[in-house]
Motif scaffolding. Structure first.
Motif, short mmCIF file in Angstrom:
data_model
loop_
_atom_site.label_atom_id
_atom_site.label_comp_id
_atom_site.label_asym_id
_atom_site.label_seq_id
_atom_site.Cartn_x
_atom_site.Cartn_y
_atom_site.Cartn_z
N LEU A 54 -1.11 10.81 2.98
CA LEU A 54 -0.07 11.73 3.45
C LEU A 54 1.12 11.03 4.11
O LEU A 54 0.99 9.92 4.63
N HIS A 55 2.26 11.71 4.11
CA HIS A 55 3.42 11.32 4.91
C HIS A 55 3.39 12.15 6.19
O HIS A 55 3.48 13.37 6.14
N VAL A 56 3.26 11.47 7.33
CA VAL A 56 2.93 12.16 8.57
C VAL A 56 3.92 11.83 9.69
O VAL A 56 4.17 10.66 9.99
N PRO A 75 0.79 -1.24 0.00
CA PRO A 75 0.00 0.00 0.00
C PRO A 75 0.82 1.29 0.00
O PRO A 75 0.24 2.37 -0.09
N HIS A 76 2.15 1.18 0.12
CA HIS A 76 2.94 2.43 0.22
C HIS A 76 4.35 2.17 -0.30
O HIS A 76 5.17 1.54 0.37
N ALA A 77 4.63 2.64 -1.51
CA ALA A 77 5.95 2.46 -2.11
C ALA A 77 6.42 3.79 -2.71
O ALA A 77 5.67 4.78 -2.73
N HIS A 78 7.65 3.79 -3.16
CA HIS A 78 8.22 4.97 -3.86
C HIS A 78 8.96 4.44 -5.08
O HIS A 78 10.19 4.43 -5.11
N LEU A 79 8.21 3.99 -6.09
CA LEU A 79 8.85 3.32 -7.22
C LEU A 79 9.64 4.29 -8.10
O LEU A 79 10.49 3.87 -8.87
N GLY A 94 0.54 7.88 6.50
CA GLY A 94 1.64 6.93 6.59
C GLY A 94 2.66 7.36 7.63
O GLY A 94 2.80 8.54 7.93
N HIS A 95 3.38 6.41 8.18
CA HIS A 95 4.46 6.59 9.15
C HIS A 95 3.94 6.83 10.57
O HIS A 95 3.86 5.94 11.36
N CYS A 96 3.63 8.10 10.91
CA CYS A 96 3.10 8.43 12.25
C CYS A 96 4.01 7.89 13.35
O CYS A 96 3.54 7.42 14.41
N GLY A 105 6.01 -1.39 2.21
CA GLY A 105 7.45 -1.54 2.03
C GLY A 105 8.20 -0.23 1.97
O GLY A 105 9.40 -0.18 2.24
N ASP A 106 7.50 0.86 1.55
CA ASP A 106 8.12 2.18 1.46
C ASP A 106 9.27 2.17 0.45
O ASP A 106 9.12 1.70 -0.65
N ASN A 107 10.44 2.60 0.85
CA ASN A 107 11.54 2.78 -0.09
C ASN A 107 12.29 1.49 -0.36
O ASN A 107 12.23 0.55 0.44
N CYS A 108 13.01 1.46 -1.47
CA CYS A 108 13.77 0.28 -1.83
C CYS A 108 15.06 0.68 -2.53
O CYS A 108 15.02 1.30 -3.59
ZN LIG Z 1 6.92 6.93 1.99
#
Ligand SMILES: [Zn+2]
Length: 438
Positions: free
Chosen positions: A233-235, A79-83, A265-267, A333-336
């Motif tokens: 959002l990135h929070v 649900p949350h990546a940075h491709l 996301g994050h929090c 997974g977020d960043n890769c």
């Molecule tokens: Zn992110």
């Protein structure tokens, strides 16, 4: 694949006998689950779809393929990546591994290298990794600062079409939420709306007493309502308890009676705030119907990183406390292989394995496996993904691991990915393929 029964390559159909399926992803009543939340099932696949789900027969039916209690999961969802950032690690050095170091390294790399072709090559590489790992849907965030939006969003739209039927793609813009004000912000929101994306952004505003945040949130919600868009959002991606925008976001959603789906996301900093403060914020999050996405491997990598000092906290938000309030909690997974996270392979099983260990998501594991399957699929509006039920495409991941202990101890253990009932190639692309970008 050693250990597995011979899976027909032609999609001619099969009966998978003695499959251990997590009950959290199963839409059929096959009796009580065991201590790991698993149910032993027989899965009949015909014409690429799940034709029937029944409790495992006492003896193997004629012609059945015996999985010998190996687990079967539905296609995985990130649900949350940075491709768009993925795999720049070799050329974008984060000298100290911190969050500010990552922000700076990515900004420099973006300005120097992110042509449409560069983004397309790395994004495609990421999708090929994800597909081989059994992923069927991803929401990515896209850096949309200034001129980058005009380069990246058309590439995203092309790839979304190219990969339709293989990996369902969604995207949210990533800027500072202050950037949605003014003419440029209007244009960005219009571009995102025209491409079928979501509004997103980072809610951290330096040197703000809360006024700029309030005004920016009002602007963001007005744009989202005007265009009929969801927000992601990135929070509060910080270990500083004063990073506290989650409460104001929830209040803004309630104030605007936001009709869309709102995700934060994050929090991370929620976990370092005084318990009574965190309780009040989580009550607001529940009231506003916000979905929370935790990114445990990346949080653990970036948070509390001080050169030469051993980290003292794990960096993750209040996973258990949020779930206990009935809040939708997803794991991404977020960043890769970029300055925010030097590792990763677009594999939700790896993400989930790490998250179980970091967040104590076991004892019992309960329905946490749904955080990388059924729950993000439902949240992405894909009710036929992330679940195992008759009538849906036979997009399944077969493992040798029987219990959660066996599966999560050997995260790179053998797996077979079925798409529409056919096994797909398991090979991951070689990093060497990207060498000419560096
Ligand atoms: Zn992110």
């Amino acid at each position: 694949m050693p250990g597995f029964p011979p899976i027909p390559a032609d999609g001619s159909g099969m009966l998978l006998h003695r499959a251990s399926v997590p009950a959290a992803m199963l839409e059929a009543d096959l009796g009580p689950a065991d201590a790991d939340g698993l149910v032993l099932a027989d899965i009949r696949i015909e014409a690429g779809r799940i034709a029937a789900l029944t409790p495992a027969a006492a003896t193997a039916p004629e012609g059945a393929l015996d999985l010998d209690r190996g687990q079967v999961w539905p296609g995985l969802v990130d649900p949350h990546a940075h491709l768009d950032k993925a795999h720049i690690f070799p050329r974008a050095v984060n000298p100290d591994g911190t969050h500010p170091g990552a922000v700076k390294a990515v900004a420099e790399d973006r300005a120097a290298h992110w042509s449409a072709e560069d983004v397309r090559r790395r994004f495609t590489f990421a999708l090929r990794c994800a597909e081989a790992n059994g992923v069927v849907a991803i929401r990515t965030h896209l850096d949309s600062h200034g001129p980058q939006a005009a380069l990246t969003w058309p590439v995203f739209a092309e790839l979304r079409e190219e990969w339709r039927g293989r990996i369902t793609l969604q995207a949210a813009g990533l800027v500072s939420i202050t950037d949605y004000a003014g003419e440029e912000g209007e244009a960005l929101a219009a571009r995102i709306a025209a491409t079928g994306g979501l509004l997103g952004g980072n809610t951290r505003i330096p040197d703000d007493n809360g006024e700029k945040l309030e005004a920016s949130l009002d602007g963001l919600f007005r744009q989202a309502i005007k265009h009929g868009l969801d927000i992601d959002l990135h929070v509060d991606e910080s270990g500083d308890p004063n990073a506290a925008t989650l409460g104001p976001i929830a209040r803004a959603a309630l104030r605007h009676r936001f009709p869309g789906r709102l995700t934060c996301g994050h929090c991370c900093s929620l976990a370092v705030q005084p318990p009574d403060v965190a309780d009040r914020v989580m009550d607001l999050v529940a009231e506003a119907g916000i979905t929370i996405i935790s990114l445990p491997p990346v949080n653990q990598y970036l948070q509390d990183r001080v050169p030469g000092r051993t980290p003292r906290w794990r960096g993750v938000t209040l996973l258990h406390e949020l779930r206990a309030r009935g809040i939708n909690v997803l794991i991404g997974g977020d960043n890769c292989r970029d300055p925010f996270y030097g590792y990763g392979d677009h594999d939700p099983i790896e993400t989930f394995t790490d998250s179980v260990r970091i967040g104590h998501l076991d004892k019992p594991i309960g329905d946490w496996p749904a955080a990388v399957t059924a729950r993000p699929a439902g949240w992405m509006g894909l009710p036929d993904h992330g679940r195992i039920r008759p009538g849906t495409a036979a997009d399944l991941v077969l493992f040798r691991g029987r219990s959660m202990d066996e599966l999560l101890s050997r995260r790179r253990g053998p797996r077979i990915v079925l798409r529409n009932g056919r096994p797909i190639p398991a090979e991951l692309p070689e990093y060497r393929e990207l060498d000419d970008l560096f």
